[in-house]
Write an enzyme that holds these catalytic residues in place. Sequence first.
Site, PDB file in Angstrom:
ATOM      1  N   LYS A 159       0.831  -1.197   0.000  1.00 16.34           N
ATOM      2  CA  LYS A 159       0.000   0.000   0.000  1.00 16.34           C
ATOM      3  C   LYS A 159       0.872   1.255   0.000  1.00 16.34           C
ATOM      4  O   LYS A 159       1.774   1.404   0.836  1.00 16.34           O
ATOM      5  CB  LYS A 159      -0.903   0.022   1.242  1.00 16.34           C
ATOM      6  N   LYS A 275     -12.761  -7.697  -7.273  1.00 18.29           N
ATOM      7  CA  LYS A 275     -13.039  -8.232  -5.947  1.00 18.29           C
ATOM      8  C   LYS A 275     -14.418  -8.904  -6.009  1.00 18.29           C
ATOM      9  O   LYS A 275     -15.443  -8.241  -5.866  1.00 18.29           O
ATOM     10  CB  LYS A 275     -13.015  -7.115  -4.911  1.00 18.29           C
TER      11      LYS A 275
END
Length: 344
Positions: A159, A275
């Site tokens: 991230k 997702k």
Amino acid sequence: MLYQFEFRTYQRKFKRPLQTSHGIWDIRSGIILRLVGENNQIGWGEIAPLSWFGSETFEQALDFCKSLATNISEETIFSISAELPACQFGFESALSNEQNSPPPAPPCQGGEKSENLTYLSQNGEKMQNRFSGLLPAGETALQALQVLWLEGYRTFKWKIGVAAIKEELKIFQQLIQAMHNLCDRESAFLRLDANGGLSYSEAKTWLQACDEVKASDVSADIEFLEQPLPVTQFQEMVELNAIYATPIALDESAANLDRIQECYSQGWRGIFVIKPAICGSPSQLRKFCQTHNIDAVFSSVFETEIGKQAALNLATQLSLNKRALGFGTDCWFDDNHSILDFRF
């Protein structure tokens, strides 16, 4: 055909809060579904909303479940609104599970691995080797890299867009060097995920840094930069994707099937991060991906093993380019046995 419907809610606390450009996430809340058919076959499903990513809220999903009768039909399941994509996924998965395969072990015990879920690829290779491991933001990624490497991961996701860019670029170079040092005639890949948190100039800086790594002789490679800019800057991402050697992957921009279709209609032919648990109807997603040969990376939303198995079933069918699956999330939880031990 009618199905007896029951549900239970759950909460799972992260070992350490997940830091993204959207903020801090410390508890995953969701809903486990159970459908019992007229033949007494049981199907499990999971609703794992992620509202800040574009799905319904947990409260909206819970209200929907409470609104249903104790006996529901297939027509009810396939008529769930696209405004409830996580519900669409959960109910269709439970229905498919009941009809086509044995159910997973009754709701898995948190972080404990289920013995009957040894994810294997078609050639018998452990799916663990095809997962990408999620690294925490900041310098702690360096220690996490060592641990995940020893566990067998060779693709990693980090991230960014959380701290100052100068600080993150310094850690980035250390990560690349550490991966290079670990490699021994092996390939290792790093994915950078900005969660739409970069400015245009910062995105260019990151892509330039990634291109320099790709052009160097280090053993590590940059697979892609994930969602560098906000959803509203789609055209800018199209432009950047054409300029730099490092690919851009759409994530928030492709949060659900409607968004995926919109991006495709606007000309995106690059990588989609999908997702499944919040994307919507699995049957509709399958049809779209197979029709258009989508280059997809399938990823987790920190669902339990029930949602994970359903998502992996889709990924196995639809991963055309065999990219590592973004489901290396087990280490982020340390549940005790009571949290997901439901008594239906």
